[in-house]
Write a protein that holds these residues in place. Structure first.
Motif, PDB file in Angstrom:
ATOM      1  N   GLU A   1      -0.510   7.428  -0.253  1.00  0.00           N
ATOM      2  CA  GLU A   1      -1.747   8.079  -0.705  1.00  0.00           C
ATOM      3  C   GLU A   1      -2.989   7.258  -0.393  1.00  0.00           C
ATOM      4  O   GLU A   1      -4.080   7.809  -0.294  1.00  0.00           O
ATOM      5  N   ARG A   2      -2.828   5.960  -0.251  1.00  0.00           N
ATOM      6  CA  ARG A   2      -3.989   5.107   0.005  1.00  0.00           C
ATOM      7  C   ARG A   2      -4.078   4.626   1.451  1.00  0.00           C
ATOM      8  O   ARG A   2      -4.960   3.851   1.787  1.00  0.00           O
TER       9      ARG A   2
ATOM     10  N   HIS B   1      -7.777   7.051 -12.392  1.00  0.00           N
ATOM     11  CA  HIS B   1      -8.119   6.795 -10.985  1.00  0.00           C
ATOM     12  C   HIS B   1      -9.635   6.716 -10.821  1.00  0.00           C
ATOM     13  O   HIS B   1     -10.164   5.788 -10.192  1.00  0.00           O
TER      14      HIS B   1
ATOM     15  N   LEU C   1       0.857  -1.178   0.000  1.00  0.00           N
ATOM     16  CA  LEU C   1       0.000   0.000   0.000  1.00  0.00           C
ATOM     17  C   LEU C   1       0.897   1.233   0.000  1.00  0.00           C
ATOM     18  O   LEU C   1       1.942   1.239   0.656  1.00  0.00           O
TER      19      LEU C   1
END
Length: 190
Positions: free
Chosen positions: A54-55, A93, A51
């Motif tokens: 940003e996530r 995205h 990961l």
């Protein structure tokens, strides 16, 4: 050690340490369970999640909240993605969020349950939590740059037609994707 899930590979390092690699799929309840069992049995010093920074906000989110956010995607949010990530990466995205929303509806599972479980269980046993993926923005940009312009246009056409949003996939199909041979075949096709 009692039996680990079949999705776990144990790697012996030259320094004597062991790495427990758990093969997962993002839309799989079984993957989250495999991660939970492995961390509870191994009690590792560190847990690496695939990961990026940003996530990382998904680590503290409930599945229901993730599902709602994906369903609430609108043009204002798409424009915000495009403004912050660039037009192509932001649009890509948004398309992936839309596809994820469709998969969540079909499968009843939010993506990233294995990450949230790894974070929760790792925290419980005192593991150091490490994020081990490059930026999602960089991943989107690299993937698109690898394609000739005509393939980029074809990809966007396919993603924006209803076919891409109405994938025929089952929970069993998701579980098959954790099989190494299936991953290798799909990677070859891409």
């Amino acid at each position: 050690m009692s039996s680990l899930p079949d999705t776990v590979s144990v790697l012996d390092c030259p320094n004597g340490s062991k790495v427990y690699l758990v093969g997962t799929a993002h839309f799989s309840k079984e993957s989250a369970t495999d991660v939970q069992k492995t961390i509870q049995q191994v009690r590792p010093d560190g847990v690496v999640l695939e990961l990026c920074v940003e996530r990382q906000m998904i680590l503290n989110m409930r599945d229901e909240d993730i599902m709602q956010q994906a369903k609430d995607l609108n043009w204002e949010k798409v424009r915000a993605f495009m403004a912050s990530e660039g037009q192509v990466a932001g649009l890509t995205h948004a398309v992936f969020i839309k596809i994820s929303a469709n998969l969540m509806d079909k499968l009843g599972v939010a993506p990233g349950g294995e990450f949230r479980m790894g974070f929760q269980e790792g925290t419980k046993v005192g593991s150091t939590i490490l994020l081990g993926d490059r930026s999602i923005r960089m991943t989107f940009k690299r993937a698109l740059r690898a394609l000739p312009i005509w393939q980029q246009l074809r990809l966007f056409y396919m993603l924006f037609t209803s076919v891409a949003f109405d994938l025929d996939i089952s929970p069993e199909d998701i579980e098959k994707m954790k099989n190494f041979d299936m991953v290798e075949m799909l990677t070859g096709e891409l």
